[in-house]
Design a protein around this motif. Structure first.
Motif, PDB file in Angstrom:
ATOM      1  N   LEU A   1       0.836  -1.185   0.000  1.00  0.00           N
ATOM      2  CA  LEU A   1       0.000   0.000   0.000  1.00  0.00           C
ATOM      3  C   LEU A   1       0.870   1.233   0.000  1.00  0.00           C
ATOM      4  N   GLN A   2       0.409   2.223  -0.743  1.00  0.00           N
ATOM      5  CA  GLN A   2       1.161   3.470  -0.825  1.00  0.00           C
ATOM      6  C   GLN A   2       0.185   4.633  -0.890  1.00  0.00           C
ATOM      7  N   LEU A   3       0.505   5.709  -0.184  1.00  0.00           N
ATOM      8  CA  LEU A   3      -0.334   6.896  -0.197  1.00  0.00           C
ATOM      9  C   LEU A   3      -0.236   7.563  -1.564  1.00  0.00           C
ATOM     10  N   PRO A   4      -1.366   7.704  -2.277  1.00  0.00           N
ATOM     11  CA  PRO A   4      -1.338   8.334  -3.600  1.00  0.00           C
ATOM     12  C   PRO A   4      -1.054   9.839  -3.515  1.00  0.00           C
ATOM     13  N   THR A   5      -0.077  10.284  -4.289  1.00  0.00           N
ATOM     14  CA  THR A   5       0.270  11.702  -4.372  1.00  0.00           C
ATOM     15  C   THR A   5       0.725  12.019  -5.790  1.00  0.00           C
ATOM     16  N   GLY A   6       0.849  13.297  -6.086  1.00  0.00           N
ATOM     17  CA  GLY A   6       1.402  13.730  -7.365  1.00  0.00           C
ATOM     18  C   GLY A   6       0.332  14.035  -8.384  1.00  0.00           C
ATOM     19  N   SER A  13      -0.736   5.561 -10.149  1.00  0.00           N
ATOM     20  CA  SER A  13       0.229   4.469 -10.000  1.00  0.00           C
ATOM     21  C   SER A  13       0.294   3.952  -8.565  1.00  0.00           C
ATOM     22  N   SER A  14      -0.177   4.738  -7.611  1.00  0.00           N
ATOM     23  CA  SER A  14      -0.302   4.265  -6.229  1.00  0.00           C
ATOM     24  C   SER A  14      -1.718   3.791  -5.928  1.00  0.00           C
ATOM     25  N   LEU A  15      -2.705   4.511  -6.443  1.00  0.00           N
ATOM     26  CA  LEU A  15      -4.096   4.189  -6.139  1.00  0.00           C
ATOM     27  C   LEU A  15      -4.508   2.836  -6.716  1.00  0.00           C
ATOM     28  N   TYR A  16      -4.149   2.566  -7.950  1.00  0.00           N
ATOM     29  CA  TYR A  16      -4.563   1.304  -8.572  1.00  0.00           C
ATOM     30  C   TYR A  16      -4.112   0.096  -7.752  1.00  0.00           C
ATOM     31  N   PRO A  17      -2.846   0.007  -7.349  1.00  0.00           N
ATOM     32  CA  PRO A  17      -2.448  -1.132  -6.507  1.00  0.00           C
ATOM     33  C   PRO A  17      -3.193  -1.169  -5.171  1.00  0.00           C
ATOM     34  N   ASP A  18      -3.481  -0.009  -4.602  1.00  0.00           N
ATOM     35  CA  ASP A  18      -4.249   0.035  -3.360  1.00  0.00           C
ATOM     36  C   ASP A  18      -5.633  -0.580  -3.563  1.00  0.00           C
ATOM     37  N   ILE A  19      -6.241  -0.275  -4.709  1.00  0.00           N
ATOM     38  CA  ILE A  19      -7.547  -0.844  -5.036  1.00  0.00           C
ATOM     39  C   ILE A  19      -7.454  -2.364  -5.095  1.00  0.00           C
ATOM     40  N   TYR A  20      -6.400  -2.863  -5.731  1.00  0.00           N
ATOM     41  CA  TYR A  20      -6.261  -4.313  -5.876  1.00  0.00           C
ATOM     42  C   TYR A  20      -5.942  -4.997  -4.558  1.00  0.00           C
ATOM     43  N   VAL A  21      -5.255  -4.325  -3.674  1.00  0.00           N
ATOM     44  CA  VAL A  21      -5.031  -4.898  -2.339  1.00  0.00           C
ATOM     45  C   VAL A  21      -6.370  -5.065  -1.635  1.00  0.00           C
ATOM     46  N   LEU A  22      -7.194  -4.028  -1.675  1.00  0.00           N
ATOM     47  CA  LEU A  22      -8.502  -4.096  -1.019  1.00  0.00           C
ATOM     48  C   LEU A  22      -9.396  -5.145  -1.690  1.00  0.00           C
ATOM     49  N   ASN A  28     -10.967 -12.679  -0.997  1.00  0.00           N
ATOM     50  CA  ASN A  28     -10.437 -13.842  -0.288  1.00  0.00           C
ATOM     51  C   ASN A  28     -10.847 -13.885   1.175  1.00  0.00           C
ATOM     52  N   ARG A  29     -11.751 -12.977   1.542  1.00  0.00           N
ATOM     53  CA  ARG A  29     -12.285 -12.906   2.902  1.00  0.00           C
ATOM     54  C   ARG A  29     -11.182 -12.903   3.956  1.00  0.00           C
ATOM     55  N   ILE A  30     -10.193 -12.070   3.682  1.00  0.00           N
ATOM     56  CA  ILE A  30      -9.085 -11.919   4.619  1.00  0.00           C
ATOM     57  C   ILE A  30      -9.465 -10.818   5.598  1.00  0.00           C
ATOM     58  N   ASP A  31      -9.560 -11.182   6.844  1.00  0.00           N
ATOM     59  CA  ASP A  31      -9.981 -10.239   7.879  1.00  0.00           C
ATOM     60  C   ASP A  31      -8.749  -9.646   8.558  1.00  0.00           C
ATOM     61  N   ASN A  32      -8.277  -8.528   8.005  1.00  0.00           N
ATOM     62  CA  ASN A  32      -7.138  -7.822   8.579  1.00  0.00           C
ATOM     63  C   ASN A  32      -7.568  -6.372   8.733  1.00  0.00           C
ATOM     64  N   GLU A  33      -8.103  -6.063   9.897  1.00  0.00           N
ATOM     65  CA  GLU A  33      -8.695  -4.747  10.127  1.00  0.00           C
ATOM     66  C   GLU A  33      -7.712  -3.612   9.882  1.00  0.00           C
ATOM     67  N   GLU A  34      -6.476  -3.772  10.313  1.00  0.00           N
ATOM     68  CA  GLU A  34      -5.470  -2.713  10.152  1.00  0.00           C
ATOM     69  C   GLU A  34      -5.161  -2.469   8.671  1.00  0.00           C
ATOM     70  N   LEU A  35      -4.957  -3.543   7.926  1.00  0.00           N
ATOM     71  CA  LEU A  35      -4.660  -3.428   6.497  1.00  0.00           C
ATOM     72  C   LEU A  35      -5.867  -2.867   5.740  1.00  0.00           C
ATOM     73  N   LYS A  37      -8.236  -0.933   6.933  1.00  0.00           N
ATOM     74  CA  LYS A  37      -8.386   0.480   7.297  1.00  0.00           C
ATOM     75  C   LYS A  37      -7.385   1.354   6.545  1.00  0.00           C
ATOM     76  N   LYS A  38      -6.140   0.884   6.472  1.00  0.00           N
ATOM     77  CA  LYS A  38      -5.099   1.643   5.769  1.00  0.00           C
ATOM     78  C   LYS A  38      -5.413   1.736   4.275  1.00  0.00           C
ATOM     79  N   ALA A  39      -5.851   0.620   3.695  1.00  0.00           N
ATOM     80  CA  ALA A  39      -6.196   0.614   2.271  1.00  0.00           C
ATOM     81  C   ALA A  39      -7.332   1.601   2.000  1.00  0.00           C
TER      82      ALA A  39
END
Length: 192
Positions: A1-6, A13-22, A28-35, A37-39
């Motif tokens: 995950l990366q904070l989108p800027t620029g 280029s940062s937002l698209y990967p963030d979308i795919y992480v989420l 995959n029903r991965i319950d990681n509240e911290e991840l 929330k950050k995403a």
């Protein structure tokens, strides 16, 4: 995950990967509240940042820095990005609608699009077929059944034998697959 800027491109280029992480977490029903929330935090920031690049006075048209003129190729990229984003994050549905309408407003009677290519050196230094295939691909990803696409698909059908560029052929194959033109998709794939 990366904070989108620029600029639009850097933010994307940062937002698209963030979308795919989420998307991966949800699918995959991965319950990681911290991840999760950050995403969501980064996606919210990126989404808001991208909205600032809509060109004033050109509803639905975007450019690298939000300056006129709006660029159809950048808007096409943004259209696909916003469509992906809407699958994991609540966005204003008018954003996608306005981007589609902007692109169709740039469509010429022969199915090609007016593009400015200000970010890649000018229209003279770009391949017109590839640029049009990219815009048509974006629209076919988001609204494959829109009747306005038909003349653009027909344009690609007429041009498909006039290129040996694998990138352009891949874009065309995707358009044909998305718009249920399976015979043409197979013909283009055979050209690789």
């Amino acid at each position: 995950l990366q904070l989108p800027t620029g600029c639009f491109e850097q933010t994307s280029s940062s937002l698209y990967p963030d979308i795919y992480v989420l998307k991966h977490l949800k699918e995959n029903r991965i319950d990681n509240e911290e991840l999760n929330k950050k995403a969501l935090e980064y996606i919210s920031t990126g989404y808001q940042k991208l909205l600032t690049y809509e060109v004033s006075g050109t509803k639905g048209g975007y450019s690298l820095y939000g300056n006129s003129p709006a660029e159809p190729v950048i808007t096409a990229f943004g259209l696909m990005e916003m469509d992906e984003l809407s699958q994991v994050y609540e966005i204003d549905e008018n954003v996608v609608k306005n981007m589609k309408e902007y692109l169709f407003d740039e469509q010429k009677s022969n199915g090609t699009f007016k593009y400015r290519s200000t970010y890649i050196g000018g229209a003279a230094s770009t391949n017109e077929l590839a640029m049009n295939a990219y815009i048509i691909w974006a629209l076919s990803e988001v609204c494959p059944d829109d009747q306005r696409l038909e003349k653009s698909v027909n344009y690609l059908k007429k041009e498909m034998e006039d290129t040996d560029d694998s990138y352009t052929l891949a874009l065309m194959a995707n358009v044909f697959a998305n718009t249920n033109n399976k015979s043409e998709a197979n013909d283009v794939i055979k050209q690789f």
